[in-house]
Design a protein around this motif. Structure first.
Motif, mmCIF file in Angstrom:
data_model
loop_
_atom_site.group_PDB
_atom_site.id
_atom_site.type_symbol
_atom_site.label_atom_id
_atom_site.label_comp_id
_atom_site.label_asym_id
_atom_site.label_seq_id
_atom_site.Cartn_x
_atom_site.Cartn_y
_atom_site.Cartn_z
ATOM 1 N N GLY A 10 0.818 -1.206 0.000
ATOM 2 C CA GLY A 10 0.000 0.000 0.000
ATOM 3 C C GLY A 10 0.848 1.250 0.000
ATOM 4 N N LEU A 11 0.203 2.341 0.321
ATOM 5 C CA LEU A 11 0.862 3.648 0.369
ATOM 6 C C LEU A 11 1.189 3.992 1.820
ATOM 7 C CD1 LEU A 11 1.688 6.327 -1.004
ATOM 8 C CD2 LEU A 11 -0.680 7.090 -0.662
ATOM 9 N N VAL A 12 2.424 4.378 2.062
ATOM 10 C CA VAL A 12 2.865 4.704 3.422
ATOM 11 C C VAL A 12 3.819 5.888 3.344
ATOM 12 C CG1 VAL A 12 4.780 3.064 3.334
ATOM 13 C CG2 VAL A 12 3.829 3.738 5.551
ATOM 14 N N GLN A 13 3.835 6.678 4.377
ATOM 15 C CA GLN A 13 4.757 7.808 4.418
ATOM 16 C C GLN A 13 6.152 7.336 4.802
ATOM 17 O OE1 GLN A 13 3.084 10.798 7.075
ATOM 18 N NE2 GLN A 13 2.184 11.861 5.315
ATOM 19 N N ALA A 14 7.130 8.088 4.360
ATOM 20 C CA ALA A 14 8.513 7.772 4.725
ATOM 21 C C ALA A 14 8.648 7.731 6.244
ATOM 22 C CB ALA A 14 9.454 8.811 4.135
ATOM 23 N N GLY A 15 9.372 6.728 6.703
ATOM 24 C CA GLY A 15 9.525 6.518 8.132
ATOM 25 C C GLY A 15 8.511 5.566 8.718
ATOM 26 N N GLY A 16 7.499 5.253 7.941
ATOM 27 C CA GLY A 16 6.451 4.365 8.402
ATOM 28 C C GLY A 16 6.800 2.893 8.241
ATOM 29 N N SER A 17 5.814 2.047 8.539
ATOM 30 C CA SER A 17 6.020 0.596 8.524
ATOM 31 C C SER A 17 4.891 -0.102 7.777
ATOM 32 C CB SER A 17 6.074 0.055 9.955
ATOM 33 O OG SER A 17 7.141 0.624 10.686
ATOM 34 N N LEU A 18 5.219 -1.265 7.255
ATOM 35 C CA LEU A 18 4.243 -2.155 6.652
ATOM 36 C C LEU A 18 4.643 -3.581 6.975
ATOM 37 C CD1 LEU A 18 3.654 -0.776 3.023
ATOM 38 C CD2 LEU A 18 1.990 -0.810 4.885
ATOM 39 N N ARG A 19 3.661 -4.467 6.980
ATOM 40 C CA ARG A 19 3.962 -5.888 7.076
ATOM 41 C C ARG A 19 3.327 -6.597 5.879
ATOM 42 N NH1 ARG A 19 2.241 -10.559 11.401
ATOM 43 N NH2 ARG A 19 0.247 -10.342 10.297
ATOM 44 N N LEU A 20 4.169 -7.184 5.080
ATOM 45 C CA LEU A 20 3.708 -7.966 3.946
ATOM 46 C C LEU A 20 3.502 -9.406 4.375
ATOM 47 C CD1 LEU A 20 6.069 -6.662 1.105
ATOM 48 C CD2 LEU A 20 3.905 -5.700 1.936
ATOM 49 N N SER A 21 2.507 -10.037 3.775
ATOM 50 C CA SER A 21 2.247 -11.450 4.006
ATOM 51 C C SER A 21 2.295 -12.197 2.690
ATOM 52 C CB SER A 21 0.866 -11.649 4.643
ATOM 53 O OG SER A 21 0.761 -11.002 5.882
ATOM 54 N N CYS A 22 2.680 -13.446 2.758
ATOM 55 C CA CYS A 22 2.708 -14.310 1.583
ATOM 56 C C CYS A 22 2.092 -15.638 1.995
ATOM 57 C CB CYS A 22 4.130 -14.500 1.088
ATOM 58 S SG CYS A 22 4.307 -15.716 -0.243
ATOM 59 N N ALA A 23 0.909 -15.914 1.474
ATOM 60 C CA ALA A 23 0.200 -17.142 1.802
ATOM 61 C C ALA A 23 0.430 -18.181 0.721
ATOM 62 C CB ALA A 23 -1.288 -16.858 1.949
ATOM 63 N N ALA A 24 0.815 -19.366 1.132
ATOM 64 C CA ALA A 24 1.096 -20.453 0.195
ATOM 65 C C ALA A 24 -0.028 -21.472 0.230
ATOM 66 C CB ALA A 24 2.416 -21.119 0.550
ATOM 67 N N SER A 25 -0.335 -22.014 -0.930
ATOM 68 C CA SER A 25 -1.328 -23.081 -1.028
ATOM 69 C C SER A 25 -0.855 -24.079 -2.068
ATOM 70 C CB SER A 25 -2.700 -22.513 -1.391
ATOM 71 O OG SER A 25 -2.661 -21.856 -2.640
ATOM 72 N N GLY A 26 -1.493 -25.225 -2.101
ATOM 73 C CA GLY A 26 -1.086 -26.271 -3.028
ATOM 74 C C GLY A 26 -0.236 -27.302 -2.316
ATOM 75 N N ARG A 27 0.865 -27.688 -2.918
ATOM 76 C CA ARG A 27 1.718 -28.742 -2.369
ATOM 77 C C ARG A 27 2.641 -28.197 -1.289
ATOM 78 N NH1 ARG A 27 4.310 -32.686 -6.688
ATOM 79 N NH2 ARG A 27 4.790 -33.722 -4.716
ATOM 80 N N THR A 28 2.029 -27.658 -0.267
ATOM 81 C CA THR A 28 2.817 -27.050 0.801
ATOM 82 C C THR A 28 3.350 -28.079 1.785
ATOM 83 O OG1 THR A 28 0.783 -26.621 2.033
ATOM 84 C CG2 THR A 28 1.599 -24.850 0.620
ATOM 85 N N SER A 29 3.044 -29.359 1.541
ATOM 86 C CA SER A 29 3.560 -30.376 2.441
ATOM 87 C C SER A 29 5.062 -30.536 2.279
ATOM 88 C CB SER A 29 2.869 -31.709 2.169
ATOM 89 O OG SER A 29 3.070 -32.104 0.818
ATOM 90 N N ASN A 30 5.589 -30.122 1.120
ATOM 91 C CA ASN A 30 7.037 -30.166 0.930
ATOM 92 C C ASN A 30 7.686 -29.041 1.722
ATOM 93 O OD1 ASN A 30 6.763 -32.296 -0.827
ATOM 94 N ND2 ASN A 30 6.607 -30.981 -2.605
ATOM 95 N N SER A 31 8.972 -29.157 1.940
ATOM 96 C CA SER A 31 9.712 -28.133 2.671
ATOM 97 C C SER A 31 10.227 -27.090 1.693
ATOM 98 C CB SER A 31 10.882 -28.765 3.415
ATOM 99 O OG SER A 31 10.418 -29.709 4.348
ATOM 100 N N TYR A 32 9.857 -25.855 1.930
ATOM 101 C CA TYR A 32 10.270 -24.774 1.056
ATOM 102 C C TYR A 32 10.974 -23.677 1.840
ATOM 103 C CZ TYR A 32 7.413 -26.749 -2.664
ATOM 104 O OH TYR A 32 6.900 -27.571 -3.621
ATOM 105 N N ASP A 33 12.118 -23.290 1.319
ATOM 106 C CA ASP A 33 12.732 -22.054 1.755
ATOM 107 C C ASP A 33 11.990 -20.922 1.052
ATOM 108 O OD1 ASP A 33 15.891 -23.682 1.298
ATOM 109 O OD2 ASP A 33 14.717 -23.530 3.146
ATOM 110 N N MET A 34 11.857 -19.770 1.722
ATOM 111 C CA MET A 34 11.071 -18.675 1.150
ATOM 112 C C MET A 34 11.912 -17.407 1.055
ATOM 113 S SD MET A 34 8.124 -20.056 0.653
ATOM 114 C CE MET A 34 7.090 -18.614 0.371
#
Length: 126
Positions: A10-34
């Motif tokens: 999104g849009l944030v002012q300089a000095g601010g913070s955000l938290r991004l998320s990444c949701a995985a689906s499908g063959r997530t039973s395998n071990s993945y480095d991200m």
């Protein structure tokens, strides 16, 4: 196959913070480095951070070390990127990526990764 969906940009002012998320689906039973990467207009894709499948090892680019924190919750198949002290030059499309932990090669290199999300836009205003 693994599907990755980023959110939290999104849009944030300089000095601010955000938290991004990444949701995985499908063959997530395998071990993945991200990993997290970003690409600004007219620039090459840039590695930001990576985390081992267990969460025990993390990696950071010098440009974000001390400002960004990567983490994961395997029970939720989700990886996060907490971004603090954001600067205008952090403006970019942010991508998460998954790499089978069995693959060799550096996690700093995009070629190591098997799956990519569609990206989420982060815009930092002054």
């Amino acid at each position: 196959q693994v599907q990755l969906v980023e959110s939290g940009g999104g849009l944030v002012q300089a000095g601010g913070s955000l938290r991004l998320s990444c949701a995985a689906s499908g063959r997530t039973s395998n071990s993945y480095d991200m990993g997290w990467f970003r690409q600004a207009p007219g620039k090459e894709r840039e590695f930001l951070s990576a985390i081992s499948w267990s969460g025990g090892t993390t990696y950071y680019a010098e440009s974000v070390k001390g400002r960004f924190t990567i983490s994961r919750e395997n029970t939720k198949n989700t990886v996060y990127l907490r971004m603090n002290s954001l600067k205008r030059e952090d403006t970019a499309v942010y991508y998460c990526a998954a790499s089978s932990s069995r693959r060799v090669g550096s996690l700093y290199n995009g070629a190591r990764y098997d799956y990519w999300g569609q990206g989420t836009q982060v815009t930092v205003s002054s």
